[in-house]
Design a protein around this motif. Structure first.
Motif, PDB file in Angstrom:
ATOM      1  N   SER A   1       0.840  -1.192   0.000  1.00  0.00           N
ATOM      2  CA  SER A   1       0.000   0.000   0.000  1.00  0.00           C
ATOM      3  C   SER A   1       0.879   1.247   0.000  1.00  0.00           C
ATOM      4  N   VAL A   2       0.714   2.083  -1.001  1.00  0.00           N
ATOM      5  CA  VAL A   2       1.501   3.312  -1.111  1.00  0.00           C
ATOM      6  C   VAL A   2       1.067   4.335  -0.069  1.00  0.00           C
ATOM      7  N   GLU A   3      -0.179   4.255   0.388  1.00  0.00           N
ATOM      8  CA  GLU A   3      -0.685   5.218   1.365  1.00  0.00           C
ATOM      9  C   GLU A   3       0.069   5.168   2.680  1.00  0.00           C
ATOM     10  N   ILE A   4       0.791   4.094   2.932  1.00  0.00           N
ATOM     11  CA  ILE A   4       1.512   3.956   4.194  1.00  0.00           C
ATOM     12  C   ILE A   4       2.569   5.043   4.358  1.00  0.00           C
ATOM     13  N   TRP A  18       2.161   8.302   3.899  1.00  0.00           N
ATOM     14  CA  TRP A  18       1.644   9.549   4.465  1.00  0.00           C
ATOM     15  C   TRP A  18       0.468   9.360   5.413  1.00  0.00           C
ATOM     16  N   GLU A  19       0.045   8.142   5.667  1.00  0.00           N
ATOM     17  CA  GLU A  19      -1.030   7.895   6.624  1.00  0.00           C
ATOM     18  C   GLU A  19      -0.525   6.960   7.712  1.00  0.00           C
ATOM     19  N   LEU A  67      -0.429   4.028  10.239  1.00  0.00           N
ATOM     20  CA  LEU A  67      -1.091   2.726  10.268  1.00  0.00           C
ATOM     21  C   LEU A  67      -1.079   2.230  11.704  1.00  0.00           C
TER      22      LEU A  67
END
Length: 80
Positions: A40-43, A45-46, A48
Motif C-alpha cells: 500500500s503506497v498510502e503507508i 503519508w497515513e 497505520l
C-alpha cells in the motif's frame, strides 16, 4: 570460467561476512519498507495503527514525544 565464478562467489561471501550490524539493520529496514510500500503506497503519508489502542498511542506520541514510550497505559508498557 569456473575459476572466475568461484572467485566472485568467494568475494561476495567475504563481503557478506564483513558487513557491520548497522548495515544489516539498514538493509533490513529498506527491504521491509519496500515490502510495505508494495502492499500500500498510502503507508507513506497515513499512520497505520494496528492495535486497538493505536489512537491512544498516537495521541501520547504527539503530545508527550519520547516520554510516551515509558508511560504505562491500561497496566502495561507499550514499548515494542
Amino acid at each position: 570460467m569456473k575459476l572466475k565464478f568461484s572467485n566472485k562467489v568467494r568475494r561476495i561471501v567475504n563481503y557478506v561476512e564483513n558487513i557491520k550490524e548497522w548495515q544489516w539493520l539498514l538493509i533490513t529496514f529498506i527491504i521491509c519498507l519496500v515490502c510495505m510500500i508494495s502492499i500500500s503506497v498510502e503507508i507513506l503519508w497515513e499512520p497505520l495503527l494496528e492495535a486497538e489502542d493505536g489512537t491512544e498511542f498516537l495521541k501520547d506520541a504527539l503530545f508527550e514525544g519520547r516520554n510516551s514510550l515509558f508511560k504505562t497505559f491500561a497496566g502495561y508498557l507499550g514499548v515494542l
